[in-house]
Design a protein around this motif. Structure first.
Motif, PDB file in Angstrom:
ATOM      1  N   PHE A  38       0.834  -1.207   0.000  1.00  0.00           N
ATOM      2  CA  PHE A  38       0.000   0.000   0.000  1.00  0.00           C
ATOM      3  C   PHE A  38       0.867   1.256   0.000  1.00  0.00           C
ATOM      4  O   PHE A  38       0.654   2.188  -0.788  1.00  0.00           O
ATOM      5  CB  PHE A  38      -0.894   0.016   1.237  1.00  0.00           C
ATOM      6  N   ALA A  39       1.833   1.299   0.905  1.00  0.00           N
ATOM      7  CA  ALA A  39       2.660   2.497   1.050  1.00  0.00           C
ATOM      8  C   ALA A  39       3.380   2.819  -0.262  1.00  0.00           C
ATOM      9  O   ALA A  39       3.349   3.960  -0.749  1.00  0.00           O
ATOM     10  CB  ALA A  39       3.665   2.301   2.183  1.00  0.00           C
ATOM     11  N   LEU A  62      -4.387   9.093   1.218  1.00  0.00           N
ATOM     12  CA  LEU A  62      -4.919   7.787   0.851  1.00  0.00           C
ATOM     13  C   LEU A  62      -3.962   6.674   1.259  1.00  0.00           C
ATOM     14  O   LEU A  62      -4.379   5.628   1.780  1.00  0.00           O
ATOM     15  CB  LEU A  62      -5.174   7.732  -0.657  1.00  0.00           C
ATOM     16  N   GLY A  63      -2.660   6.888   1.034  1.00  0.00           N
ATOM     17  CA  GLY A  63      -1.681   5.881   1.410  1.00  0.00           C
ATOM     18  C   GLY A  63      -1.649   5.657   2.913  1.00  0.00           C
ATOM     19  O   GLY A  63      -1.554   4.516   3.381  1.00  0.00           O
ATOM     20  N   ALA A  64      -1.731   6.749   3.675  1.00  0.00           N
ATOM     21  CA  ALA A  64      -1.701   6.633   5.137  1.00  0.00           C
ATOM     22  C   ALA A  64      -2.920   5.867   5.643  1.00  0.00           C
ATOM     23  O   ALA A  64      -2.802   5.013   6.541  1.00  0.00           O
ATOM     24  CB  ALA A  64      -1.634   8.022   5.758  1.00  0.00           C
ATOM     25  N   VAL A  65      -4.098   6.160   5.086  1.00  0.00           N
ATOM     26  CA  VAL A  65      -5.311   5.453   5.513  1.00  0.00           C
ATOM     27  C   VAL A  65      -5.229   3.980   5.131  1.00  0.00           C
ATOM     28  O   VAL A  65      -5.622   3.100   5.913  1.00  0.00           O
ATOM     29  CB  VAL A  65      -6.564   6.115   4.900  1.00  0.00           C
ATOM     30  N   ALA A  66      -4.726   3.687   3.921  1.00  0.00           N
ATOM     31  CA  ALA A  66      -4.602   2.296   3.487  1.00  0.00           C
ATOM     32  C   ALA A  66      -3.654   1.522   4.397  1.00  0.00           C
ATOM     33  O   ALA A  66      -3.976   0.413   4.854  1.00  0.00           O
ATOM     34  CB  ALA A  66      -4.112   2.252   2.039  1.00  0.00           C
ATOM     35  N   VAL A  67      -2.497   2.117   4.688  1.00  0.00           N
ATOM     36  CA  VAL A  67      -1.538   1.459   5.589  1.00  0.00           C
ATOM     37  C   VAL A  67      -2.152   1.316   6.978  1.00  0.00           C
ATOM     38  O   VAL A  67      -2.014   0.271   7.638  1.00  0.00           O
ATOM     39  CB  VAL A  67      -0.218   2.246   5.650  1.00  0.00           C
TER      40      VAL A  67
END
Length: 724
Positions: free
Chosen positions: A82-83, A109-114
């Motif tokens: 994800f990151a 978006l990346g932070a929420v996915a991680v």
């Protein structure tokens, strides 16, 4: 000709110097499709490098200890993917100047996915042990975020096809359809009544039947290590060494550069599962030399595409799909690669024949020996590259106690040591000192780590996203409904074939009807695999086909799904057609990459490559109807004795030669319609188990065509050059 001892970069983004414009465009295709199209600088670039290296170290640690909880391992694997996906893969693939920074929205978006993956790592013990698998409202919100952001990440990394397919499946799960479907295809089909969104999220997010199922489990446990092995092996210099050895050995023969392309792609396929990157790695040398000896831009590109895409057929790596196949069949990986070896060699042997026929048609010669790498010096310059490859293949095939991940990890350690020794020796030889060599080795290792991790992003995201579809199929029972529909179609054709066969005296109408109905089912599966493959990577394509189509074929063929010897030919069938999709227009990234290098038309390159790939399609059918090609006998894997295998392989190869000559309309010279039909009949007889008498008759047909053409060439008018 490049220096056979010069190492090449496993990460295409790391070395753009000295390239033609076409090679640079092809490299951009690879970067955008497989390693991320952003060209970051400064601290953002350092962050990507750090994340990639830490991911590699984590995966090596996990393989070393071997005791991590499966969900923890898979969720951590997805968190790293994800990151990096949101950092290096832009949402829009724009041409021209690449993006050099990460937009603020992608950071969020990346932070929420991680964060969603980390949440599962922390909360999974409570979900499984305290809540009994029942999700709280917070779990549902976090799981929903993961599903949505996973589909967005898949859109970035592997294209829009997977998110669309997954979205349709989730919509089906939400809505039903309810009630009954009535029609003329067969009996009424009772479908599910619809699932609630929390039920769907629970299926996809919080157990091992959805996102964190077998596919991403194999990606995290095994595939990453083999991809990292390939990146280090290539960075060590083995990829270019393979290329130069093939050029030195074969470049001087008729159409030699094309033959060298086939052999070097087969060797690179042993360590790499990416057809697109194989095109660029080898094509920047072979395509140019093929054009120099007389191949057109489209034919040169198509040969490279066909040989590179077939690299996924070569054991032991075979792309990520092969590891998942072994898990699906519940067999040892060594059993799978031993079974897959003969079809792979037949495939490449037939492709060598294709290149030779094309050279005959065009009246081509090879390159002068003075322009080729010296064989002896080239072999001596990199003989030690065989050591890690020999250890990997030998241990996987001989030692039943060795697990793939442990063998891959040990090989990685071996190559790391070789990298430092190699660079220290080169630095000493060049008068730069051992310290400088060790520093170069460390830099190369970090570059290999980054290249390997970036190559894994798309695989990790694809396997996770495919888990959405597998989870929906499981929760809705969709496969049973599809099986009923396909079986209804099959029965309709069975009746048609039985009626036609009944018109011919002495023909077993029942056998003809069963064979014809099975062909219809396989053809439907072939078309579905090719269509899905236009928008999906091979791994995702195989996962979908294994979940949806393989059970249908098994049911209609009456196979025992618990017996891997009966199921392996079906899995190999859909796997082969998933690979063919890489060269199938209109969406064929490998063809576009090859065309960028050759300067040819990408669609025409893809069409030509598809024609060359017809022998791969034929092999898929051969394996299904003749499982002995997979060394299957007596209803078990590896049950065929070599005394029976050798003549069977020989007849199958001759059949493929006849088929290639028929499809290219050339043997000793251009074939007429009757000669083409005779070659096709001979090929069909040889590639299915018909018995020795029929095989001898087929060989006689080929001999008739050959001597017929030889006799015709003697009568050619003066001035016509013989091409034998």
């Amino acid at each position: 000709m490049s220096d056979p001892t010069r190492p090449v970069s496993s990460d295409p983004s790391l070395d753009h110097a000295g390239m033609t414009e076409g090679e640079r465009r092809a490299l951009e295709i690879v970067e955008a499709a497989e390693t991320g199209g952003r060209k970051l600088f400064g601290w953002q670039a350092w962050l990507v490098t750090a994340l990639a290296i830490v991911w590699c170290l984590f995966q090596m640690y996990a393989a070393q200890v071997g005791t991590l909880d499966p969900i923890i391992l898979r969720a951590t694997h997805l968190a790293f993917a994800f990151a990096l996906a949101y950092l290096v893969f832009p949402f829009r693939k724009t041409s021209g100047k690449p993006q050099t920074r990460v937009p603020w929205l992608d950071w969020i978006l990346g932070a929420v996915a991680v964060g969603s993956a980390v949440y599962l790592i922390v909360q999974y013990p409570a979900i499984a042990n305290v809540q009994g698998g029942v999700l709280t409202s917070t779990d549902v919100w976090v799981g929903s975020a993961m599903v949505i952001l996973l589909l967005l990440a898949a859109w970035r990394t592997i294209g829009i096809a997977m998110p669309i397919v997954a979205g349709v499946f989730m919509l089906y799960a939400l809505t039903g359809p309810r009630g009954l479907i009535r029609g003329d295809l067969g009996p009424q089909l009772q479908l599910h009544a619809g699932q609630t969104w929390p039920q769907i999220v629970g299926q996809l997010f919080a157990n091992t039947e959805g996102i964190f199922g077998t596919a991403i489990g194999v990606s995290a446990q095994i595939v990453f290590l083999f991809v990292l092995f390939g990146a280090i092996f290539d960075k060590l210099g083995a990829g270019e060494w393979f290329m130069n050895v093939a050029q030195g050995l074969l470049g001087g023969f008729r159409g030699g550069p094309a033959k060298a392309s086939v052999v070097s792609s087969a060797l690179n396929g042993i360590i790499s599962g990416s057809s697109v990157s194989n095109v660029v790695t080898g094509g920047n040398i072979t395509i140019g030399t093929m054009k120099r000896v007389g191949y057109s831009a489209e034919k040169a590109g198509a040969i490279e595409v066909a040989s590179s895409s077939n690299g996924q057929l070569m054991p032991p790596v075979m792309g990520a799909a092969a590891f998942i196949m072994a898990q699906n069949l519940n067999i040892e990986y060594r059993s799978l690669i031993l079974a897959a070896a003969i079809p792979a060699f037949l495939c490449y042997g037939a492709l060598l024949v294709v290149t030779h026929i094309e050279a005959l048609k065009l009246g081509l010669r090879g390159l002068p020996r003075s322009e080729l790498p010296p064989v002896r010096r080239t072999l001596l310059s990199g003989w030690y590259y065989i050591l890690p490859l020999g250890y990997l293949i030998g241990t996987l095939t001989i030692n039943p106690e060795a697990t793939p991940e442990r063998v891959a990890l040990n090989t990685i350690f071996l190559m790391i040591g070789m990298m430092f020794v190699q660079e220290a020796w080169r630095a000493t030889r060049d008068g730069r000192g051992v310290g400088r060599g060790l520093a170069d080795g460390g830099r190369m290792l970090l570059q290999a780590f980054e290249g390997g991790a970036r190559s894994m992003i798309g695989i990790a995201i694809a396997t996770a996203a495919a888990g959405i579809i597998v989870g929906i199929v499981t929760i809705t029972g969709l496969g049973f409904g599809l099986a009923d529909i396909v079986q209804s179609v099959s029965e309709a054709f069975r009746g048609l074939f039985a009626g036609l066969a009944g018109l011919i005296p002495g023909v077993d109408a029942t056998a003809v009807a069963a064979f014809g109905a099975m062909l219809v089912v396989l053809f439907m599966a072939q078309i579905i695999a090719l269509i899905l493959g236009m928008g999906l990577p091979t791994t995702a394509n195989y996962i979908l086909m294994s979940a949806l189509i393989v059970p249908i074929i098994a049911r209609i063929a009456g196979l025992d799904t618990s017996n891997p010897a009966q199921m392996l030919p079906v899995h190999m069938f859909v796997f082969y057609f998933g690979i063919m999709a890489d060269s199938t227009p209109p969406v064929a990234l490998a063809a576009f990459a090859a065309a960028a290098i050759s300067g040819g038309n990408p669609v025409q390159t893809g069409v030509q490559a598809f024609q060359y790939e017809l022998r791969t399609a034929l092999l898929a059918y051969m394996m299904f109807f003749n499982p002995s090609l997979l060394l299957i006998a007596n209803n078990r894997l590896g049950g065929l004795p070599w005394s029976e295998a050798v003549p069977m392989i020989l007849f199958a190869f001759i059949g493929l030669v006849a088929f290639s000559a028929a499809t290219l309309r050339y043997l000793h010279r251009r074939t007429n319609l009757l000669q083409t039909l005779l070659l096709l009949v001979a090929s069909i007889i040889l590639i299915i188990p018909t018995g020795l008498i029929w095989n001898v008759a087929a060989l006689a047909l080929i001999a008739v065509v050959y001597f017929w053409q030889k006799a015709g060439s003697r009568n050619e008018p003066p001035g016509v050059v013989a091409t034998a």
